[in-house]
Enzyme design. Structure first.
Site, PDB file in Angstrom:
ATOM      1  N   ASP A 178       0.802  -1.219   0.000  1.00  0.00           N
ATOM      2  CA  ASP A 178       0.000   0.000   0.000  1.00  0.00           C
ATOM      3  C   ASP A 178       0.832   1.265   0.000  1.00  0.00           C
ATOM      4  O   ASP A 178       2.025   1.224   0.234  1.00  0.00           O
ATOM      5  CB  ASP A 178      -0.822   0.039   1.303  1.00  0.00           C
ATOM      6  CG  ASP A 178      -2.103  -0.729   1.166  1.00  0.00           C
ATOM      7  OD1 ASP A 178      -2.459  -1.087   0.042  1.00  0.00           O
ATOM      8  OD2 ASP A 178      -2.733  -0.967   2.217  1.00  0.00           O
ATOM      9  N   LYS A 210      -0.984   3.000  -5.597  1.00  0.00           N
ATOM     10  CA  LYS A 210      -0.728   4.097  -6.530  1.00  0.00           C
ATOM     11  C   LYS A 210      -2.037   4.791  -6.876  1.00  0.00           C
ATOM     12  O   LYS A 210      -3.003   4.144  -7.226  1.00  0.00           O
ATOM     13  CB  LYS A 210      -0.130   3.526  -7.812  1.00  0.00           C
ATOM     14  CG  LYS A 210       1.158   4.184  -8.178  1.00  0.00           C
ATOM     15  CD  LYS A 210       1.658   3.634  -9.474  1.00  0.00           C
ATOM     16  CE  LYS A 210       3.112   3.273  -9.344  1.00  0.00           C
ATOM     17  NZ  LYS A 210       3.527   2.318 -10.353  1.00  0.00           N
ATOM     18  N   GLY A 244      -0.168  -0.697   5.939  1.00  0.00           N
ATOM     19  CA  GLY A 244       0.270   0.245   6.964  1.00  0.00           C
ATOM     20  C   GLY A 244      -0.376  -0.069   8.310  1.00  0.00           C
ATOM     21  O   GLY A 244      -1.510  -0.558   8.369  1.00  0.00           O
ATOM     22  N   ASP A 265      -1.728  -1.685  11.491  1.00  0.00           N
ATOM     23  CA  ASP A 265      -2.213  -3.044  11.721  1.00  0.00           C
ATOM     24  C   ASP A 265      -3.271  -3.362  10.659  1.00  0.00           C
ATOM     25  O   ASP A 265      -4.172  -2.557  10.425  1.00  0.00           O
ATOM     26  CB  ASP A 265      -2.830  -3.146  13.114  1.00  0.00           C
ATOM     27  CG  ASP A 265      -3.327  -4.551  13.371  1.00  0.00           C
ATOM     28  OD1 ASP A 265      -2.546  -5.350  13.899  1.00  0.00           O
ATOM     29  OD2 ASP A 265      -4.473  -4.861  12.984  1.00  0.00           O
ATOM     30  N   THR A 304      -0.114  -0.332  15.405  1.00  0.00           N
ATOM     31  CA  THR A 304      -1.079   0.561  14.767  1.00  0.00           C
ATOM     32  C   THR A 304      -0.737   2.034  14.979  1.00  0.00           C
ATOM     33  O   THR A 304      -0.272   2.438  16.052  1.00  0.00           O
ATOM     34  CB  THR A 304      -2.512   0.279  15.263  1.00  0.00           C
ATOM     35  OG1 THR A 304      -3.391   1.198  14.613  1.00  0.00           O
ATOM     36  CG2 THR A 304      -2.650   0.455  16.774  1.00  0.00           C
ATOM     37  N   MET A 354      -8.250   8.869   9.679  1.00  0.00           N
ATOM     38  CA  MET A 354      -8.863   9.287   8.405  1.00  0.00           C
ATOM     39  C   MET A 354      -9.805  10.470   8.594  1.00  0.00           C
ATOM     40  O   MET A 354     -10.849  10.532   7.955  1.00  0.00           O
ATOM     41  CB  MET A 354      -9.651   8.104   7.795  1.00  0.00           C
ATOM     42  CG  MET A 354      -8.759   6.957   7.393  1.00  0.00           C
ATOM     43  SD  MET A 354      -9.699   5.557   6.769  1.00  0.00           S
ATOM     44  CE  MET A 354     -10.193   4.747   8.279  1.00  0.00           C
ATOM     45  N   GLY A 358       2.987  10.861  11.462  1.00  0.00           N
ATOM     46  CA  GLY A 358       3.561  10.427  12.731  1.00  0.00           C
ATOM     47  C   GLY A 358       4.619   9.343  12.579  1.00  0.00           C
ATOM     48  O   GLY A 358       4.583   8.542  11.661  1.00  0.00           O
TER      49      GLY A 358
HETATM   50  N1  SAH Z   1      -4.374   0.075   9.513  1.00  0.00           N
HETATM   51  C1  SAH Z   1      -3.811   1.366   9.791  1.00  0.00           C
HETATM   52  C2  SAH Z   1      -4.826   2.480   9.607  1.00  0.00           C
HETATM   53  C3  SAH Z   1      -5.310   2.605   8.186  1.00  0.00           C
HETATM   54  S1  SAH Z   1      -6.447   3.907   7.978  1.00  0.00           S
HETATM   55  C4  SAH Z   1      -3.197   1.375  11.190  1.00  0.00           C
HETATM   56  O1  SAH Z   1      -3.431   0.459  11.971  1.00  0.00           O
HETATM   57  O2  SAH Z   1      -2.439   2.305  11.490  1.00  0.00           O
HETATM   58  C5  SAH Z   1      -5.373   5.211   7.445  1.00  0.00           C
HETATM   59  C6  SAH Z   1      -5.301   6.278   8.512  1.00  0.00           C
HETATM   60  O3  SAH Z   1      -4.380   5.911   9.499  1.00  0.00           O
HETATM   61  C7  SAH Z   1      -4.823   7.608   8.023  1.00  0.00           C
HETATM   62  O4  SAH Z   1      -5.852   8.356   7.418  1.00  0.00           O
HETATM   63  C8  SAH Z   1      -4.367   8.251   9.306  1.00  0.00           C
HETATM   64  O5  SAH Z   1      -5.461   8.724  10.064  1.00  0.00           O
HETATM   65  C9  SAH Z   1      -3.791   7.061  10.048  1.00  0.00           C
HETATM   66  N2  SAH Z   1      -2.342   6.971   9.858  1.00  0.00           N
HETATM   67  C10 SAH Z   1      -1.662   5.943   9.354  1.00  0.00           C
HETATM   68  N3  SAH Z   1      -0.332   6.179   9.397  1.00  0.00           N
HETATM   69  C11 SAH Z   1      -0.193   7.393   9.954  1.00  0.00           C
HETATM   70  C12 SAH Z   1       0.915   8.204  10.285  1.00  0.00           C
HETATM   71  N4  SAH Z   1       2.170   7.813  10.042  1.00  0.00           N
HETATM   72  N5  SAH Z   1       0.695   9.411  10.842  1.00  0.00           N
HETATM   73  C13 SAH Z   1      -0.542   9.829  11.108  1.00  0.00           C
HETATM   74  N6  SAH Z   1      -1.634   9.110  10.818  1.00  0.00           N
HETATM   75  C14 SAH Z   1      -1.460   7.907  10.261  1.00  0.00           C
END
Ligand code: SAH
Length: 496
Positions: free
Chosen positions: A35, A57, A88, A90, A118, A171, A200
Site C-alpha cells: 500500500d 498508486k 500500513g 495493523d 497501529t 482518516m 507520525g
Molecule cells: N491500519 C492502519 C490504519 C489505516 S487507515 C493502522 O493500523 O495504522 C489510514 C489512517 O491511518 C490515516 O488516514 C491516518 O489517520 C492514520 N495513519 C496511518 N499512518 C499514519 C501516520 N504515520 N501518521 C498519522 N496518521 C497515520
C-alpha cells in the site's frame, strides 16, 4: 508447495516499528502486494527476486479497487506463491484486512495474519501522548472519521462523549471540523485538550495542539494534511511534557547514506535513532578481483613480508576469498603481522578470528603509513582497492620501507536512481550526505552528476582525505573528530 497469503502489518512509518515476524515474512515472500503508507525502508527489505505489486498508486486518483486487490492475492496464491500482503499500521484496524481474507477463505487458500503496530497508538506516542493515563481516563476509543461522499459522519457523538475516554480519530483530516462540532454539540466541553499529529513516527512528523473548540481551525492554519491522527482527551495535555520524539537532535533532517549496501546498516540505524530520516543510497559497490594473480603471487611468498596491511574490510574479504579458493584459511597467515587502518577494518579481521597488531590512532592512510611499527628494509604487503590513496605508500617510502601494493578489489560506482537524487538536491530535501571514504564521494558525484546543485547540503566526512575529495566538487564539509561511525553520527547531531 502450495501458495499462501500472509497479511502483514508494516507499522505506522518508522521502519524500526516493523515486527520481527513481519520482517521474516517479507524476507521469504515471492510476491509482495503493498500500500501507499508503507515506508520505503520497509519496501527495501523485499528480496530482489520477489515480485512487487503496488496497489496504493493513485493513478488519476483511482487506487486499485478492493475487489481487484482481493483477486490479485487469490491469483498469486493459486499460482503456488508465498504472497505477503503488506499494509500500513495493523491490517485489521481500518485496514480492510478482513475483507481481503474472505475471498481466500472461500477458496481454501491458507493464510496468516501478522499484526502490526497501529498508528492509532504509536502516532500519539511519538507525539508525546500516552493514549491512556490513570489520572485522566479509563478507556480508549478508536474511530474512523472517513466520510462517504455526500453522506453524514456515522459517529454516535453522545455515546463517545459519555465514555469520558480518550478518542482517537483516523482518516479524519477533512472531517475534523464536523468531528469537533459533533463532540461539542453532544455536550463535550470546548476546552477539552485535543491534538492532531501528521505523518507520525517519521522525521516529517508535526503536531498541533489545541482544544476541541480550536483544533479544526488550527489544523487548517498549519496546513495539516493526511495522514494524520486526531486525539481528543485530557491526555493531550501531556504532549508538551512528553514530547520526546520532537526533541531528538536530527528530527526533521533527511540524510543520505552513501555507504556500500552491506555496510550501511549501523550508520543508518544510529542516525535514525537520533530522529533523522535516512535515505540509503549505496553509491559504491566493491567487487573482489577474482582470480587475482598478483595476490596469489604475493601470498606464495608471504614469509618475505613482515606486515600485511588492510585499509578496508573489503580487502579482508578479498583475502578470505582467495585463501578459500586455495583451500586454506587464516592459519596460512601465521607469522605475518596484521595492520588495519581503523576500527571497522580491525573488526573485519576479527570476523576471521584475527587480531590487528596495529591500528593507527588517527584512522587514515597517512597515519597508517607513518605509524606502522615496521623497520627500514622490512617488506610490507598492502591488500587494498585499485587506486588506493598515495598517502600510505608515500609515507612508507619516506621511511625506506618497501611495499607491494596489490589491488584485490575494485570499486564500482552505481547510479540507477540519479535523477531522484539530483532533484532532491535541487529542492533542498536533503540536509546532508555522509561520506565514509573518498570513493563514496566519487560514487555520489558520479551518481548525481558533477554539475548538480551542492549548495544546500553538508557533506559529513569521516576524515580529512574524504573531506578533501568532497571539497573538490564545492561541497561544504564538516569533518568527524575521529574516523568512526560514532564520531560521524555525533557530528551530524552537532552541526545539522
Ligand atoms: N491500519 C492502519 C490504519 C489505516 S487507515 C493502522 O493500523 O495504522 C489510514 C489512517 O491511518 C490515516 O488516514 C491516518 O489517520 C492514520 N495513519 C496511518 N499512518 C499514519 C501516520 N504515520 N501518521 C498519522 N496518521 C497515520
Amino acid at each position: 508447495m502450495s501458495g499462501r497469503v500472509i497479511l502483514v502489518g508494516a507499522g505506522p512509518g518508522d521502519p524500526g516499528l516493523l515486527t520481527v515476524k513481519g520482517r521474516r515474512a517479507i524476507l521469504e515472500a515471492q510476491v509482495v502486494v503493498y500500500d501507499r503508507l508503507v515506508s520505503p525502508d520497509i519496501l527495501a527489505l523485499i528480496p530482489e527476486r520477489a515480485e512487487k505489486i503496488d496497489v496504493g498508486k493513485e493513478a488519476a486518483r483511482h487506487k486499485v479497487p478492493q475487489e481487484e486487490i482481493n483477486r490479485i492475492l487469490l491469483g498469486k496464491a493459486q499460482e503456488g506463491k508465498v504472497v505477503v500482503r503488506l499494509k500500513g499500521g495493523d491490517p485489521f484496524l481500518f485496514g480492510r484486512g478482513g475483507e481481503e481474507l474472505e475471498l481466500l477463505e472461500e477458496h481454501g487458500i491458507p493464510f496468516q495474519e501478522v499484526p502490526g503496530i497501529t498508528s492509532a497508538i504509536a502516532v500519539p506516542a511519538y507525539g508525546g501522548i500516552p493514549v491512556t493515563h490513570r489520572d485522566f481516563c479509563s478507556s480508549l476509543h478508536i474511530v474512523t472519521g472517513h466520510q462517504r461522499a455526500g453522506k453524514q459522519l456515522d459517529i454516535d457523538f453522545e455515546a463517545l462523549v459519555r465514555t469520558k475516554g480518550t478518542l482517537v480519530f483516523l482518516m479524519g483530516v477533512s472531517s475534523l471540523p464536523d468531528i469537533c462540532a459533533g463532540l461539542m454539540a453532544a455536550g463535550m466541553d470546548g476546552d477539552t485538550p485535543a491534538s492532531i499529529v501528521e505523518k507520525g513516527t517519521t522525521s516529517a512528523q508535526r503536531r498541533v495542539d489545541g482544544t476541541v473548540a480550536t483544533l479544526a481551525a488550527l489544523a487548517k492554519e498549519h496546513h495539516i494534511t493526511s495522514p494524520a491522527i486526531s486525539v481528543v482527551g485530557k491526555v493531550c495535555a501531556l504532549a508538551q511534557r512528553f514530547d520526546w520524539f520532537d526533541r531528538l537532535p536530527l528530527k526533521g533532517k533527511t540524510i543520505l547514506v552513501t555507504r556500500p549496501k552491506d555496510r550501511a546498516g549501523t550508520l543508518s540505524d544510529k542516525l535514525r535513532a537520533l530522529g533523522a530520516e535516512v535515505w540509503e543510497y549505496p553509491c559504491i559497490e566493491t567487487m573482489p578481483i577474482a582470480p587475482c594473480p598478483a595476490m596469489e603471487e604475493a601470498l606464495s611468498h608471504l614469509a618475505d613480508y613482515r606486515w600485511l596491511v588492510f585499509t578496508s574490510p573489503a580487502g579482508v574479504w578479498a583475502l578470505r576469498d582467495e585463501l578459500d579458493r586455495q583451500g586454506k584459511d587464516a592459519r596460512a597467515l601465521y607469522g605475518v603481522k596484521l595492520a588495519a587502518i581503523g576500527s571497522g577494518t580491525a573488526k573485519g579481521l576479527k570476523a576471521l578470528g584475527l587480531k590487528a597488531d596495529y591500528v593507527p590512532q588517527v584512522y587514515d592512510a597517512r597515519h597508517l603509513g607513518e605509524g606502522l611499527p615496521a623497520q627500514a628494509g622490512e617488506q610490507v604487503l598492502i591488500l587494498r582497492a585499485e587506486l588506493g590513496s598515495a598517502d600510505l605508500t608515500a609515507a612508507l617510502a619516506g621511511r625506506s620501507i618497501t611495499y607491494n601494493d596489490v589491488a584485490v578489489y575494485s570499486t564500482r560506482y552505481e547510479n540507477p536512481r540519479s535523477e531522484a537524487l539530483r532533484q532532491a538536491l535541487g529542492e533542498g530535501t536533503l540536509s546532508a550526505v555522509t561520506f565514509t571514504s573518498a570513493s563514496t564521494v566519487k560514487g555520489f558525484v558520479s551518481t548525481v552528476g558533477a554539475d548538480a546543485d551542492f549548495s544546500r547540503i553538508t557533506g559529513l566526512c569521516i576524515g580529512e582525505q574524504t573531506a578533501a575529495e568532497a571539497r573538490k566538487y564545492g561541497i561544504a564539509v564538516e569533518v568527524a573528530s575521529a574516523a568512526t561511525i560514532d564520531a560521524l553520527t555525533a557530528l551530524a547531531a552537532e552541526v545539522l
